[in-house]
Design a protein around this motif. Structure first.
Motif, PDB file in Angstrom:
ATOM      1  N   GLN A 390       0.850  -1.189   0.000  1.00  0.00           N
ATOM      2  CA  GLN A 390       0.000   0.000   0.000  1.00  0.00           C
ATOM      3  C   GLN A 390       0.889   1.244   0.000  1.00  0.00           C
ATOM      4  N   TYR A 392       1.969   4.814   1.183  1.00  0.00           N
ATOM      5  CA  TYR A 392       1.839   5.715   2.324  1.00  0.00           C
ATOM      6  C   TYR A 392       2.579   7.020   2.046  1.00  0.00           C
ATOM      7  N   TYR A 395       1.393  10.013   4.037  1.00  0.00           N
ATOM      8  CA  TYR A 395       1.850  10.021   5.427  1.00  0.00           C
ATOM      9  C   TYR A 395       3.302  10.488   5.502  1.00  0.00           C
ATOM     10  N   SER A 400       0.692  12.566   8.743  1.00  0.00           N
ATOM     11  CA  SER A 400      -0.670  12.451   9.246  1.00  0.00           C
ATOM     12  C   SER A 400      -1.455  11.576   8.279  1.00  0.00           C
ATOM     13  N   GLY A 401      -2.560  11.060   8.754  1.00  0.00           N
ATOM     14  CA  GLY A 401      -3.386  10.224   7.904  1.00  0.00           C
ATOM     15  C   GLY A 401      -3.279   8.758   8.289  1.00  0.00           C
ATOM     16  N   PRO A 402      -3.875   7.876   7.477  1.00  0.00           N
ATOM     17  CA  PRO A 402      -3.912   6.443   7.799  1.00  0.00           C
ATOM     18  C   PRO A 402      -2.516   5.843   7.911  1.00  0.00           C
ATOM     19  N   ALA A 405      -1.952  -0.949  10.544  1.00  0.00           N
ATOM     20  CA  ALA A 405      -2.291  -1.397  11.894  1.00  0.00           C
ATOM     21  C   ALA A 405      -1.424  -2.554  12.347  1.00  0.00           C
TER      22      ALA A 405
END
Length: 490
Positions: A390, A392, A395, A400-402, A405
């Motif tokens: 994915q 990023y 970010y 900031s942001g997703p 996890a």
């Protein structure tokens, strides 16, 4: 003044005025796509960087460079072995898609373990977008075949080193590389146009020589890349991989007189008199010396980008393929579930674009670098939908942001041609790591609280533990999603 002359002057003035008020996107600009430089070291654990203050290793050049960079301290090599890690980095996929199930050598070759020629790498995409690509150093993604290349790590029993055919270089036009070879003070290489039987040796420490070649590529005095086009360059250094004692004396001299006891403060180092405890004491100063040598070469490379006024629009990534226990946990190096094996450096620089700082929360994974890199270079739409990673990029740019996890870890991935009775699978979060390790018919569970037990001394695993109940279903779901046949039972 004649009327025609006046009208000509008026038209010129109007054109000049109009051109100054055009929106930026309407004006013709020089190419703004950033260059990319990836510095990839082998077997370098994340804990062994000076400015992080975890180990007494000297990395002054990286320490300085990191002040303007983003450091991800929770980056892992999801399959902490040379070939699988490199394949994940290049393809954005896990081994069950990219076919690099294990280290590439003559034993794994009959099972098709190597990077397929038709696999799409980020370098293939950048090449198609007009980038000029270069690769220098260790590759280790092509299966050795007979007659084996006559190098010292190729024997009739087991061969490791192999030439990479032109059609399998995945968009890298400039090539100065080898398969895998660990004599760091007498390395060997194939040039771009060299056939399989025309490699050469160099009487120079590998990383130093590779940065010499990288600086030639950067300066472009020899026309090694397309002038005016953006470029990507991978500099893949074998140290601090063993053999550790091939490091130049000038780097080892910085550690020679440091009291050994001061380097043995971590509680997961086995005691003296045990095989791994003795190995750790024998190798740790040499291991650090190799990292200090790598640090000096990184400094030379960064200065070269500065000298040619390229650093401002170059994304620089410093990372490794996997870590190194060096004897900790009674593990000789990598390919295990422990933090020293899994955790790797990730330092990312892009002047005034990447927000600098030390990020201790972001859970980085190798396949994510492919889409993130493509989005940062302006080619988000070119990211294949079939990859596992994915992006990023947002970010990294804004912090900031997703965020991810969890991270998934693995070792001993079976192919359709071979069944394995060993290996591990696991899931890692910001605080906990759950892993299952298979040896023959036995599967053992591990659960570590990385916050309260960072050295992983206390296995908390119990089927009824709250975190096992939370994390095990996520791991099982991921195994089903990736068609992984590993069975989690105990």
């Amino acid at each position: 003044m004649q009327l025609n002359d006046a009208l000509t002057i008026l038209c010129i003035c109007m054109f000049f005025l109009f051109s100054q008020t055009l929106p930026a996107t309407a004006q013709k600009k020089p190419n703004q796509n950033p260059n990319v430089v990836i510095i990839l070291a082998d077997q370098w654990r994340e804990q062994a960087i000076g400015y992080l203050g975890k180990e007494k290793v000297q990395t002054p050049h990286i320490d300085s460079f990191a002040k303007g960079s983003l450091t991800i301290t929770q980056m892992v090599s999801n399959y902490p072995v040379c070939s699988p890690a490199r394949a994940m980095l290049l393809t954005g996929t896990y081994p069950l898609k990219n076919k690099v199930y294990s280290n590439v050598n003559s034993a794994s070759g009959p099972y098709g373990v190597e990077l397929p020629a038709d696999m799409i790498c980020w370098s293939d995409i950048l090449k198609a977008k007009g980038y000029s690509n270069g690769y220098i150093g260790k590759w280790h993604l092509d299966s050795p075949h007979k007659p084996f290349i006559p190098t010292s790590n190729n024997t009739e029993k087991l061969a490791w080193n192999e030439w990479t055919p032109f059609e399998k270089r995945h968009g890298f036009d400039y090539w100065y590389a080898y398969g895998t070879y660990d004599v760091h003070n007498h390395p060997m290489y194939w040039d771009t146009k060299a056939p399989r039987d025309s490699f050469h040796y160099v009487n120079q420490w590998g990383p130093e020589h590779e940065v010499d070649k990288a600086l030639e590529f950067i300066s472009n005095k020899k026309g090694l890349r397309k002038e005016g086009a953006p470029f990507s360059l991978v500099v893949s250094m074998n140290p601090p991989h063993s053999e550790y004692q091939t490091v130049p004396e000038k780097y080892y001299a910085r550690y020679k007189n440091i009291p050994m006891d001061s380097l043995l403060t971590d509680p997961n180092i086995p005691p003296a008199g045990t095989p791994m405890g003795d190995d750790y004491r024998k190798d740790v100063k040499y291991y650090y010396a190799n990292i200090t040598g790598i640090d000096e070469q990184i400094g030379r490379l960064i200065n070269g980008l500065k000298d040619h006024r390229l650093l401002d629009n170059t994304i620089v990534i410093i990372t490794a393929d996997h870590g190194n226990c060096l004897g900790k946990h009674d593990e000789v190096s990598k390919n295990n579930i422990y933090e020293e094996s899994l955790r790797i450096p990730l330092i990312i620089y892009w002047k005034e674009k990447i927000k600098p700082g030390i990020d201790e929360q972001f859970l980085g994974s190798m396949p994510d670098l492919f889409p993130t890199l493509l989005e940062l270079t302006g080619y988000k739409k070119a990211i294949p939908k079939s990859i596992d990673g994915q992006s990023y990029a947002s970010y990294f740019l804004n912090r900031s942001g997703p965020m991810p996890a969890e991270q998934f870890i693995m070792g001993g991935v079976p192919s359709s041609n071979v069944k394995l009775n060993a290996g591990f699978r696991g899931i890692r979060t910001a605080r906990y790591k759950l892993a299952y390790q298979k040896k023959g018919s036995t599967v053992e569970g591990f659960l570590f609280d990385l916050k309260n037990d960072p050295y992983e001394l206390n296995n908390l695993y119990n089927r009824d533990h709250e975190q096992v109940k939370v994390l095990r279903p996520k791991l099982l779901q991921w195994l089903r999603k990736t068609n992984d046949s590993f069975v989690v039972n105990e």
